[in-house]
Enzyme design. Structure first.
Site, PDB file in Angstrom:
ATOM      1  CB  SER A 170      53.955  55.766  40.060  1.00  0.00           C
ATOM      2  OG  SER A 170      55.085  55.626  40.886  1.00  0.00           O
ATOM      3  CG  MET A 171      55.327  51.218  42.357  1.00  0.00           C
ATOM      4  SD  MET A 171      55.382  50.283  43.885  1.00  0.00           S
ATOM      5  CE  MET A 171      57.058  50.609  44.410  1.00  0.00           C
ATOM      6  CG  ASP A 216      59.729  60.702  37.366  1.00  0.00           C
ATOM      7  OD1 ASP A 216      60.049  60.630  38.568  1.00  0.00           O
ATOM      8  OD2 ASP A 216      58.892  59.953  36.840  1.00  0.00           O
ATOM      9  CG  HIS A 248      56.855  60.117  39.790  1.00  0.00           C
ATOM     10  ND1 HIS A 248      57.206  59.090  38.944  1.00  0.00           N
ATOM     11  CD2 HIS A 248      56.082  59.555  40.771  1.00  0.00           C
ATOM     12  CE1 HIS A 248      56.693  57.952  39.389  1.00  0.00           C
ATOM     13  NE2 HIS A 248      56.000  58.215  40.492  1.00  0.00           N
TER      14      HIS A 248
END
Length: 301
Positions: A170-171, A216, A248
């Site tokens: 993710s980030m 996602d 996700h």
């Protein structure tokens, strides 16, 4: 003419010595010639020849130990856990740092630690300074974690500091792209369902494998993973794998598809081990776990 017995023995001894020397030279050339075992040509090769089952296994050929790094001992990141092959018989290993995603802790990506380390890597799954750090900060923290690994950690002597990589979810996946942009000497980057406001990455020089997920809704592939992949230089060794029927959060639990292609990517580009090329090229076909795959094959570096 009849030779004196002592003369005959001396000549025989010299001939035997010459024969032994010649055999040694021939043996040496055989070891270093084209037919030599791959390990003689590639000093970074680690472990036995891979198979489909060996890269899908929950554990590879190396026994794994682990050590914790407290947040107080860390500089520039939030501490974490180092997983490493217990034995030192094979020399040093490449290393990879892995960041979790937005609001997540190290525990969300910890399954990758022993799974990758058992294949012959030193793996550092980290916590970030805060759970809301943005990709740029996470990229810096991944690099700080690698610096800690190679310069200050208790296992620094087991690591080849010239062969490092980054991964993230993710980030943290967006952070792995940021880290590769900042430090082009990295040998591999693997963003997993990555999120980043920066959609274009033409400046990357690090071989990059991107995992997207077809379901996602947090970092949809149409606005994140696919644009990231499509804007990587066409000359770069790059692959995009979209997980089928996955969300996700697919990288947050043990996932054989993520593991097998991550292992192959890290082996191929951190270890320069072409024995793993067979699992990356030709590209994986659509299946129950893979919706689509894109990439440049065969790989060039």
């Amino acid at each position: 003419m009849q030779l004196h017995p002592h003369t005959s023995r001396r000549r025989t001894g010299r001939l035997a010595g010459l024969t032994a020397a010649l055999a040694a030279v021939v043996g040496l050339s055989t070891l270093t010639g084209p037919g030599a075992h791959a390990a003689a040509d590639n000093p970074y090769e680690r472990g036995p020849a891979p198979t489909e089952s060996s890269i899908e296994a929950l554990r590879g050929p190396y026994a794994v130990s682990q050590t914790s790094v407290s947040r107080l001992a860390a500089t520039g990141f939030g501490g974490g856990t180092i997983y490493y092959p217990t034995s030192t018989a094979d020399g040093t290993f490449g290393a990879v740092a892995i960041s979790p995603g937005f609001t997540a802790l190290e525990s969300s990506i910890s399954w990758l630690g022993p799974r990758l380390a058992s294949q012959g890597f030193v793996v550092f799954t980290i916590d970030t300074l805060t759970t809301v750090d943005q990709p740029g900060s996470r990229g810096d923290q991944l690099l700080a974690a690698l610096d800690y690994l190679t310069q200050r950690s208790s296992v620094r002597g087991r690591i080849d500091s010239s062969r490092l990589g980054v991964m993230g979810h993710s980030m943290g996946g967006g952070g792995s792209l940021e880290a590769a942009k900042t430090r082009p000497s990295l040998k591999a980057a693997i963003p997993m369902t990555p999120w980043n406001l920066d959609k274009t990455w033409p400046e990357l020089r690090t071989p990059t494998l991107i995992f997207g997920a077809d379901a996602d809704t947090i970092a949809p592939v149409a606005t994140h993973a696919k644009p990231f992949y499509n804007t990587l230089p066409s000359s770069l060794d790059r692959t995009y794998i979209e997980l089928n029927n996955a969300t996700h959060f697919a990288p947050n639990t043990s996932n054989t598809t993520i593991a097998k292609y991550s292992i192959s990517w890290l082996k191929r580009f951190i270890d320069k081990d072409t024995r793993y090329e067979q699992f990356l090229c030709p590209l994986p076909q659509r299946s129950l776990t893979i919706d689509e795959a894109q990439g440049n094959c065969p790989h060039t570096s």
